[in-house]
Design a protein around this motif. Structure first.
Motif, PDB file in Angstrom:
ATOM      1  N   ARG A 197     -35.667  -7.812   2.108  1.00  0.00           N
ATOM      2  CA  ARG A 197     -36.115  -6.933   1.028  1.00  0.00           C
ATOM      3  C   ARG A 197     -36.833  -7.749  -0.030  1.00  0.00           C
ATOM      4  O   ARG A 197     -36.469  -8.890  -0.323  1.00  0.00           O
ATOM      5  N   GLN A 198     -37.835  -7.132  -0.628  1.00  0.00           N
ATOM      6  CA  GLN A 198     -38.589  -7.788  -1.688  1.00  0.00           C
ATOM      7  C   GLN A 198     -37.736  -7.892  -2.945  1.00  0.00           C
ATOM      8  O   GLN A 198     -36.907  -7.021  -3.232  1.00  0.00           O
ATOM      9  N   PHE A 221     -32.635  -4.163  -5.235  1.00  0.00           N
ATOM     10  CA  PHE A 221     -31.471  -3.357  -4.890  1.00  0.00           C
ATOM     11  C   PHE A 221     -30.715  -4.029  -3.745  1.00  0.00           C
ATOM     12  O   PHE A 221     -31.256  -4.208  -2.657  1.00  0.00           O
ATOM     13  N   VAL A 222     -29.475  -4.415  -4.004  1.00  0.00           N
ATOM     14  CA  VAL A 222     -28.594  -4.889  -2.943  1.00  0.00           C
ATOM     15  C   VAL A 222     -27.409  -3.940  -2.862  1.00  0.00           C
ATOM     16  O   VAL A 222     -27.068  -3.262  -3.831  1.00  0.00           O
ATOM     17  N   SER A 281     -27.882  -0.640 -10.703  1.00  0.00           N
ATOM     18  CA  SER A 281     -28.930  -0.823 -11.712  1.00  0.00           C
ATOM     19  C   SER A 281     -30.221  -1.385 -11.134  1.00  0.00           C
ATOM     20  O   SER A 281     -31.274  -1.328 -11.777  1.00  0.00           O
ATOM     21  N   GLY A 282     -30.151  -1.972  -9.918  1.00  0.00           N
ATOM     22  CA  GLY A 282     -31.319  -2.635  -9.356  1.00  0.00           C
ATOM     23  C   GLY A 282     -31.405  -4.097  -9.742  1.00  0.00           C
ATOM     24  O   GLY A 282     -32.282  -4.824  -9.260  1.00  0.00           O
ATOM     25  N   LEU A 283     -30.495  -4.547 -10.595  1.00  0.00           N
ATOM     26  CA  LEU A 283     -30.374  -5.964 -10.923  1.00  0.00           C
ATOM     27  C   LEU A 283     -29.208  -6.548 -10.135  1.00  0.00           C
ATOM     28  O   LEU A 283     -28.150  -5.918 -10.038  1.00  0.00           O
ATOM     29  N   SER A 284     -29.409  -7.727  -9.586  1.00  0.00           N
ATOM     30  CA  SER A 284     -28.382  -8.330  -8.736  1.00  0.00           C
ATOM     31  C   SER A 284     -28.110  -9.759  -9.163  1.00  0.00           C
ATOM     32  O   SER A 284     -29.013 -10.497  -9.570  1.00  0.00           O
ATOM     33  N   SER A 285     -26.852 -10.156  -9.039  1.00  0.00           N
ATOM     34  CA  SER A 285     -26.409 -11.489  -9.417  1.00  0.00           C
ATOM     35  C   SER A 285     -26.472 -12.420  -8.213  1.00  0.00           C
ATOM     36  O   SER A 285     -26.049 -12.048  -7.114  1.00  0.00           O
TER      37      SER A 285
END
Length: 306
Positions: A197-198, A221-222, A281-285
């Motif tokens: 995924r991009q 997104f994960v 949220s679409g933010l991933s750590s």
């Protein structure tokens, strides 16, 4: 023709030639996909009574450089890498080691088995700092070869971009990346087919500036199943002024989890929270890749190679 016009014509011809040439290379090296494996557990299907593989997470093979073998080959110690929380959550479902699903060099279905099992359990080793979400398992490349497994591994001295070097080459917010793994248990019916995924780097300067920061953020997104998968920097073809283009794909981190957004419904009668809706949220750590090396080095201090 004036000199300025001639220069512009030469530049246009050069650009046309560069972009119209057929490219055989890809932004994501195909061998990187063969580094990624699906992790899960075995359960008995209550209907068919057959043992089935239940995907849980992702992992990848990492080769720690040991020594130079000859002019063309190096010696590596091979490790399977994933998150600490993947191993810990797995033990809450099963007393057995994590099952690893790998492709074979021959055609046919992928095989599921436990890698490098030493009775009674594989020796999963966690980073000494509990806040660092990394687990490694020492395994044998020669055993994988003998069993006909199709695999690759990230090489520590060539395929990896750690903090110091990342700062030197100007890694920054907005740089592109790929997230590799098996979100939502989408593994493939007969073979392991990792999903790419991009992504883009959302925040990394705090990590580059401070040794106490142990994660960075990507915009991607994960989902459950991505945990433990690799994050690979996407090479750049051109760069903006003041920045050097990074022409190689590098392993830069390990997916940890996504940041959740919570929307709280307030009761009109009591004015107190009644329902909490949680969204991705679409933010991933991401755990920076240097912590994989630190985990392995800590493991090797108590388990030196024979």
């Amino acid at each position: 023709m004036c000199l300025m016009t001639l220069k512009r014509a030469v530049i246009l011809v050069a650009l046309f030639s560069a972009f119209c040439q057929p490219f055989t290379a890809t932004l994501l090296p195909p061998q990187f996909l063969d580094c990624v494996v699906a992790l899960g557990r075995h359960e008995v299907n209550p209907v068919t009574k057959q043992v089935v593989f239940i995907p849980e997470a992702s992992g990848f093979f990492y080769g720690l450089f040991i020594s130079k073998h000859d002019e063309q080959n190096n010696n590596y110690q091979l490790f399977l890498v994933t998150n600490r929380h993947v191993v810990e959550e797995h033990t809450r479902h099963s007393a057995l080691p994590l099952a690893v699903k790998v492709n074979l060099k021959t055609t046919g279905a992928a095989r599921e088995y436990d890698i490098d099992v030493t009775p009674p359990k594989p020796n999963w080793y966690f980073h000494p700092n509990p806040a660092i979400d990394i687990a490694v398992l020492s395994t044998s490349g020669s055993d994988l070869e003998a069993q006909g497994v199709k695999f690759e591994y990230f090489r520590s001295e060539n395929d990896v971009l750690e903090r110091k070097r990342a700062a030197e080459v100007g890694l920054s917010e907005g740089d592109g990346a790929f997230v590799l793994g098996f979100p939502m248990g989408i593994v493939g019916e007969h073979q392991d087919y990792a999903i790419a995924r991009q992504a883009s780097i959302a925040r990394i300067r705090d990590f580059l500036d401070s040794p106490t920061v142990n994660t960075f953020l990507i915009d991607s997104f994960v989902f459950p199943g991505n945990s433990g998968g690799p994050v690979v920097l996407r090479p750049e073809i051109v760069a903006i002024a003041g920045k050097t283009a990074i022409h190689q794909a590098y392993l830069i981190g390990v997916v940890k989890d996504y940041l959740a957004y919570q929307d709280i419904a307030i009761s009109q009668q009591t004015n107190r929270p009644r329902v909490i809706f949680e969204e991705n949220s679409g933010l991933s750590s991401v755990v920076p890749i240097e912590y994989v090396r630190e985990t392995i080095e800590a493991f090797l201090k108590t388990n030196p190679p024979k």
